[in-house]
Design a protein around this motif. Structure first.
Motif, short mmCIF file in Angstrom:
data_model
loop_
_atom_site.label_atom_id
_atom_site.label_comp_id
_atom_site.label_asym_id
_atom_site.label_seq_id
_atom_site.Cartn_x
_atom_site.Cartn_y
_atom_site.Cartn_z
N MET A 155 0.84 -1.19 0.00
CA MET A 155 0.00 0.00 0.00
C MET A 155 0.88 1.25 0.00
N GLY A 156 0.30 2.36 -0.44
CA GLY A 156 1.03 3.61 -0.41
C GLY A 156 2.35 3.53 -1.16
N ASP A 157 3.42 4.02 -0.52
CA ASP A 157 4.74 4.05 -1.15
C ASP A 157 5.29 2.65 -1.43
N ASP A 158 4.74 1.62 -0.79
CA ASP A 158 5.21 0.25 -1.02
C ASP A 158 5.20 -0.11 -2.50
N THR A 159 4.25 0.46 -3.24
CA THR A 159 4.08 0.06 -4.63
C THR A 159 5.31 0.40 -5.47
N ARG A 179 3.34 6.87 3.31
CA ARG A 179 3.99 6.54 4.58
C ARG A 179 4.91 7.68 5.03
N HIS A 180 5.24 7.66 6.33
CA HIS A 180 6.29 8.53 6.83
C HIS A 180 7.63 8.02 6.30
N LYS A 181 8.66 8.80 6.52
CA LYS A 181 10.01 8.41 6.15
C LYS A 181 10.36 7.07 6.80
N ALA A 182 11.08 6.23 6.05
CA ALA A 182 11.43 4.91 6.54
C ALA A 182 12.34 4.99 7.77
N GLY A 187 8.16 3.14 7.11
CA GLY A 187 7.56 4.05 8.07
C GLY A 187 6.08 3.78 8.25
N GLN A 188 5.50 4.36 9.28
CA GLN A 188 4.07 4.24 9.52
C GLN A 188 3.30 5.10 8.51
#
Length: 247
Positions: free
Chosen positions: A96-100, A180-183, A204-205
């Motif tokens: 989800m989110g930046d994971d993609t 997400r927040h910064k890793a 990150g969350q």
């Protein structure tokens, strides 16, 4: 219907076995997946060496390359016919989110999309997943819908399924990607040979997880379905860059 199945967890992963079994109820399934876990491989192609294609005892094919390699090899060289659909997963963990951006699961589906095939990436949002049957059934539902009502053009869907029994899912929601927040920082350690090494830290969350996002839908018990596109052009910034260059 001919369905090409791949993943980034490897051909031996329980998620891909559940997915292939579920989709076999809908069409003719061919599995081509990496020979090992290639999570985080993103859309990388192997260009510095040849690829090998082998067949496991269970009939799955595996490649010594990335998820993108697997789909590219299958569609452009292995299969006699263009598949009607590419389905990647079931991934162990959320995308989800930046994971993609980093996801090999999404990358496998993206390669199918780029080659003109409707594609779906499906992930089970769980860190301790043991039952992939619910997410696999969601993939089967989508494939059946596609069979009844095909898209008129290639489509790329990113699907995230809450870790709960299929009967307890609250439905489906069309969502946008959250953020997400910064890793977390890298984790430094020292090997027995006194060499300093680094492990990439956890993601990150969620920072943007409000209503309408994939994070919010999954947290509420809904299957999140996000249509993706590949055009990375920042159109709103084009006039500003043009003005900046003209100074």
């Amino acid at each position: 219907m001919r369905i090409l199945v791949s993943n980034d967890d490897g051909y031996f992963a329980p998620g891909i076995a559940a997915l292939a079994a579920a989709l076999a109820e809908v069409g003719d399934v061919t599995v081509v997946a990496p020979e090992r876990d290639r999570s985080g491989a993103s859309n990388s192609l192997t260009l510095d060496r040849p690829l090998s294609l082998r067949r496991a005892a269970n009939g799955f094919h595996f490649v010594n390359g990335t998820p993108t390699d697997c789909v590219h090899l299958a569609v452009t060289g292995m299969l006699d016919h263009l598949p009607d659909m590419v389905v990647s997963g079931v991934n162990h963990g959320a995308n989800m989110g930046d994971d993609t951006v980093y996801s090999g699961t999404v990358a496998a589906a993206t390669e199918g999309y780029l080659l003109g095939v409707p594609s779906i990436a499906i992930s089970l949002v769980s860190k301790q997943a043991s039952d992939f049957s619910g997410a696999a059934r969601v993939a089967r539902d989508l494939a059946e819908r596609f069979l009844r009502e095909p898209f008129r053009q290639p489509v790329l869907l990113n699907v995230n399924v809450p870790d709960r029994p299929y009967e307890e899912l609250r439905g489906q929601k069309i969502t946008r990607l959250g953020k997400r927040h910064k890793a977390e920082p890298v984790i430094r350690s020292v090997t027995p040979r006194n060499e300093t090494v680094y492990w990439v830290g956890a993601a990150g969350q969620a920072a943007d997880a409000g209503e309408g996002t994939d994070f919010h839908a999954v947290a509420e018990g809904f299957v999140s379905i996000t249509p993706l596109q590949i055009d990375l052009t920042h159109y709103n910034l084009m006039p500003g860059v043009s003005e900046w260059l003209a100074r």
